[in-house]
Design an enzyme around this catalytic site. Structure first.
Site, short mmCIF file in Angstrom:
data_model
loop_
_atom_site.label_atom_id
_atom_site.label_comp_id
_atom_site.label_asym_id
_atom_site.label_seq_id
_atom_site.Cartn_x
_atom_site.Cartn_y
_atom_site.Cartn_z
N TYR A 1 -43.17 -45.13 -3.48
CA TYR A 1 -43.35 -44.07 -3.33
C TYR A 1 -44.51 -43.88 -1.33
CZ TYR A 1 -43.82 -39.12 -1.34
OH TYR A 1 -43.25 -37.84 -1.15
N ASP B 1 -24.54 -36.32 -4.19
CA ASP B 1 -26.07 -38.29 -4.59
C ASP B 1 -26.18 -38.53 -3.62
OD1 ASP B 1 -27.45 -39.75 -5.68
OD2 ASP B 1 -26.31 -39.47 -7.55
#
Length: 253
Positions: A162, A67
């Protein structure tokens, strides 16, 4: 200039976010070229499925459950690769995500997940790779999968943090180049910035984007990006491709 992947054959590459899309395409191309590829992903079972389809190719693909938002996962992943496959020669920082939120009413945890993956996860993976390359005197190559959103902000719904995360990748690419020069290391660093690509990122993050807008957009395929990455890797040792911006014909942003 002679383009060749010969010097990488048999060497170890790590591809983050290798379970689907661009990451899966890059991992596949590297295996075909004869590399030992460790595919880092939360959905490691999907990497294992890809690995089965690549049996019999020159190289091999191995799934490693990582992860990218967890530093301990990344460090353990690099250690596993070093212990079981050998020192990393190529790192493809591909893992990235966007979340269905905005800036004016956004959820902090969604912003954090984007930054932890797109920026900090990339930085941690890069640090671990450079440590190994430096210790082994390896003239390796690090590739950041960036975005056109790392150079301009697309007028597109729900972009939130983003573009900021990808602008950070653009800055990190140059900062790393300068640091590697200061250290006298011959490790290459390349940023690859795609425009719109047909991947699962929109569906996976449940982005509320007008379907007509998507239908009318020109899109790249994941393989277009993997081939661009291979071009950068295949350049001679003295050639560094610093930035590749790749847009489909007719892209509106």
């Amino acid at each position: 200039m002679v383009i060749s992947m010969d010097r990488w054959r048999g060497k170890v590459a790590i591809v983050t976010g290798a379970s689907s899309g661009i990451g899966a395409a890059i991992a596949q191309q590297l295996v075909i070229e004869g590399l030992q590829v460790a595919g880092f992903a939360r959905r490691s079972e999907r990497v294992e499925e890809h690995a089965k389809k690549l049996q019999g190719k020159k190289g091999k693909l191995v799934a490693v459950k990582v992860d990218l938002t967890k530093e301990e996962d990344i460090i353990k992943g690099f250690k596993w690769v070093s212990d079981n496959l050998g020192p990393v020669h190529i790192l493809i920082n591909n893992a990235g995500l966007i979340q269905p939120t905005n800036l004016t009413e956004g959820e902090t945890q969604m912003w954090k997940k984007i930054l932890d993956t797109n920026v900090l996860g990339l930085c941690i993976a890069t640090r671990e790779a450079v440590k190994i390359m430096k210790a082994g005197k390896i003239d390796g190559h690090i590739v950041h999968i960036n975005s056109v959103a790392g150079h301009t902000v697309p007028n597109f719904p729900n972009m939130n943090v983003y573009p900021a995360s990808k602008h950070a990748v653009t800055a990190l690419t140059e900062t790393l180049r300068q640091e590697l020069n200061q250290l006298g290391l011959k490790i290459k660093i390349t940023s690859v910035s795609p425009g719109g690509v047909e991947t699962e990122i929109i569906q996976a993050n449940q982005l509320q984007i007008n379907s007509e807008l998507l239908k009318n957009m020109s899109m790249l395929k994941s393989e277009d990006i993997s081939e661009a990455v291979l071009y950068a890797l295949a350049t001679p040792p003295h050639v560094q491709v610093h930035e590749l911006i790749i847009k489909p014909i007719g892209e509106k942003f």
